[in-house]
Motif scaffolding. Structure first.
Motif, PDB file in Angstrom:
ATOM      1  N   GLY A  47      -6.164  54.835  -3.868  1.00  0.00           N
ATOM      2  CA  GLY A  47      -7.399  54.500  -4.582  1.00  0.00           C
ATOM      3  C   GLY A  47      -7.180  54.338  -6.073  1.00  0.00           C
ATOM      4  N   ASN A  48      -6.026  54.809  -6.548  1.00  0.00           N
ATOM      5  CA  ASN A  48      -5.659  54.656  -7.961  1.00  0.00           C
ATOM      6  C   ASN A  48      -5.125  53.249  -8.257  1.00  0.00           C
ATOM      7  OD1 ASN A  48      -3.276  54.906  -6.508  1.00  0.00           O
ATOM      8  ND2 ASN A  48      -2.319  56.359  -7.906  1.00  0.00           N
ATOM      9  N   GLY A  49      -4.999  52.418  -7.206  1.00  0.00           N
ATOM     10  CA  GLY A  49      -4.513  51.054  -7.402  1.00  0.00           C
ATOM     11  C   GLY A  49      -3.003  50.943  -7.429  1.00  0.00           C
ATOM     12  N   LYS A  50      -2.308  52.013  -7.066  1.00  0.00           N
ATOM     13  CA  LYS A  50      -0.846  51.990  -7.038  1.00  0.00           C
ATOM     14  C   LYS A  50      -0.343  51.683  -5.637  1.00  0.00           C
ATOM     15  CE  LYS A  50       1.709  54.533 -10.443  1.00  0.00           C
ATOM     16  NZ  LYS A  50       2.149  55.797 -10.917  1.00  0.00           N
ATOM     17  N   VAL A  51       0.758  50.946  -5.596  1.00  0.00           N
ATOM     18  CA  VAL A  51       1.432  50.634  -4.341  1.00  0.00           C
ATOM     19  C   VAL A  51       2.586  51.612  -4.177  1.00  0.00           C
ATOM     20  CG1 VAL A  51       2.725  48.874  -3.082  1.00  0.00           C
ATOM     21  CG2 VAL A  51       0.832  48.186  -4.566  1.00  0.00           C
ATOM     22  N   TYR A  52       2.725  52.179  -2.984  1.00  0.00           N
ATOM     23  CA  TYR A  52       3.788  53.134  -2.677  1.00  0.00           C
ATOM     24  C   TYR A  52       4.731  52.514  -1.661  1.00  0.00           C
ATOM     25  CZ  TYR A  52       0.955  56.292  -5.324  1.00  0.00           C
ATOM     26  OH  TYR A  52       0.250  56.858  -6.354  1.00  0.00           O
ATOM     27  N   GLU A  53       6.013  52.568  -1.975  1.00  0.00           N
ATOM     28  CA  GLU A  53       7.046  51.982  -1.126  1.00  0.00           C
ATOM     29  C   GLU A  53       7.273  52.829   0.116  1.00  0.00           C
ATOM     30  OE1 GLU A  53      11.562  50.621  -2.039  1.00  0.00           O
ATOM     31  OE2 GLU A  53      11.064  52.712  -2.532  1.00  0.00           O
ATOM     32  N   GLY A  54       7.208  52.162   1.278  1.00  0.00           N
ATOM     33  CA  GLY A  54       7.660  52.745   2.536  1.00  0.00           C
ATOM     34  C   GLY A  54       8.963  52.039   2.872  1.00  0.00           C
ATOM     35  N   LYS A 112      -7.179  59.493  -5.734  1.00  0.00           N
ATOM     36  CA  LYS A 112      -7.539  58.717  -6.926  1.00  0.00           C
ATOM     37  C   LYS A 112      -6.563  58.912  -8.079  1.00  0.00           C
ATOM     38  CE  LYS A 112     -12.159  57.568  -6.003  1.00  0.00           C
ATOM     39  NZ  LYS A 112     -12.987  58.049  -5.096  1.00  0.00           N
ATOM     40  N   THR A 113      -5.751  59.966  -8.015  1.00  0.00           N
ATOM     41  CA  THR A 113      -4.796  60.208  -9.101  1.00  0.00           C
ATOM     42  C   THR A 113      -3.380  59.984  -8.576  1.00  0.00           C
ATOM     43  OG1 THR A 113      -4.453  62.557  -8.605  1.00  0.00           O
ATOM     44  CG2 THR A 113      -6.337  61.996 -10.050  1.00  0.00           C
ATOM     45  N   ASP A 114      -2.454  59.776  -9.491  1.00  0.00           N
ATOM     46  CA  ASP A 114      -1.060  59.581  -9.101  1.00  0.00           C
ATOM     47  C   ASP A 114      -0.525  60.784  -8.328  1.00  0.00           C
ATOM     48  OD1 ASP A 114      -1.332  57.224 -10.495  1.00  0.00           O
ATOM     49  OD2 ASP A 114       0.113  57.728 -12.064  1.00  0.00           O
ATOM     50  N   ALA A 115      -0.850  61.990  -8.791  1.00  0.00           N
ATOM     51  CA  ALA A 115      -0.348  63.204  -8.129  1.00  0.00           C
ATOM     52  C   ALA A 115      -0.934  63.340  -6.726  1.00  0.00           C
ATOM     53  CB  ALA A 115      -0.687  64.435  -8.967  1.00  0.00           C
ATOM     54  N   GLU A 116      -2.242  63.104  -6.578  1.00  0.00           N
ATOM     55  CA  GLU A 116      -2.889  63.175  -5.256  1.00  0.00           C
ATOM     56  C   GLU A 116      -2.289  62.153  -4.285  1.00  0.00           C
ATOM     57  OE1 GLU A 116      -7.638  64.229  -5.360  1.00  0.00           O
ATOM     58  OE2 GLU A 116      -7.025  62.216  -5.911  1.00  0.00           O
TER      59      GLU A 116
END
Length: 195
Positions: free
Chosen positions: A95-102, A62-66
């Motif tokens: 769950g924080n709504g951020k997209v992470y680049e693969g 839920k957090t950016d760090a997690e």
């Protein structure tokens, strides 16, 4: 008159750029989540017409760090244990709504055997047999897909499918699967695309 026409064209281009950029979610780059560089890359022919939704079967975040830690751990597992060139999914969503680049829009991922070179894989971080996807994560996925169409990475007639429709798996989890089946771009009958 020529000057007015020039300014009108410039204004239209600026508005198109603003509209296009406005729908793209913020994507945490490999540098943002402290990812490793891929060992090798293979380029994805674009536009692709298939988006495959899956889940990571890890704890949610839920957090950016997690979320960044989860993505790093997934990449380590994929590269060190499975001997992939990189993290498998094209993009991951927390769950924080951020997209992470693969591997992203440009490179072939390793998310769905037999479909990697003709699709984008979006993996939600969590186990969605147990957990409900957050509205932030669902909205981020929809914005990412819209961004892909607007920027020519996805064909305008693309379809969304669940991972389980193409291979023997429970992914993307029952609760996430129920959500994506209501999307307007959902493809229920995959016989025309199945290998």
């Amino acid at each position: 008159m020529k000057r007015a026409k020039y300014y009108c064209i410039l204004l239209v281009l600026i508005l198109q750029w603003c509209y296009s950029s406005a729908t793209c979610p913020q994507i945490a780059t490999r540098k943002d989540w402290d990812g490793l560089r891929p060992v090798h890359v293979s380029y994805l022919p674009r536009p692709v017409a298939l988006v495959i939704i899956q889940h990571t079967v890890t704890p949610t975040c839920k957090t950016d760090a997690e979320c960044a830690e989860r993505v790093r751990n997934i990449q380590s597992y994929h590269m060190e244990s499975l001997n992939y060139w990189d993290i498998g999914p094209s993009f991951l969503i927390g769950g924080n709504g951020k997209v992470y680049e693969g591997p992203g829009w440009l490179h072939v991922g390793a998310h769905t055997y037999g479909y990697n070179s003709k699709s984008i894989g979006i993996s939600f971080i969590g186990n969605f047999n147990n957990d409900e996807p957050t509205s932030k994560a669902l909205d981020a996925a929809k914005a990412l897909i819209k961004c892909g169409v607007e920027n020519g990475h996805l064909a305008s007639n693309y379809h969304v499918v669940g991972h389980r429709q193409l291979i023997a798996t429970e992914s993307p989890g029952r609760k996430l699967y129920n959500e994506i089946r209501r999307w307007s771009d959902w493809l229920d009958d995959v016989t025309s695309i199945k290998n």
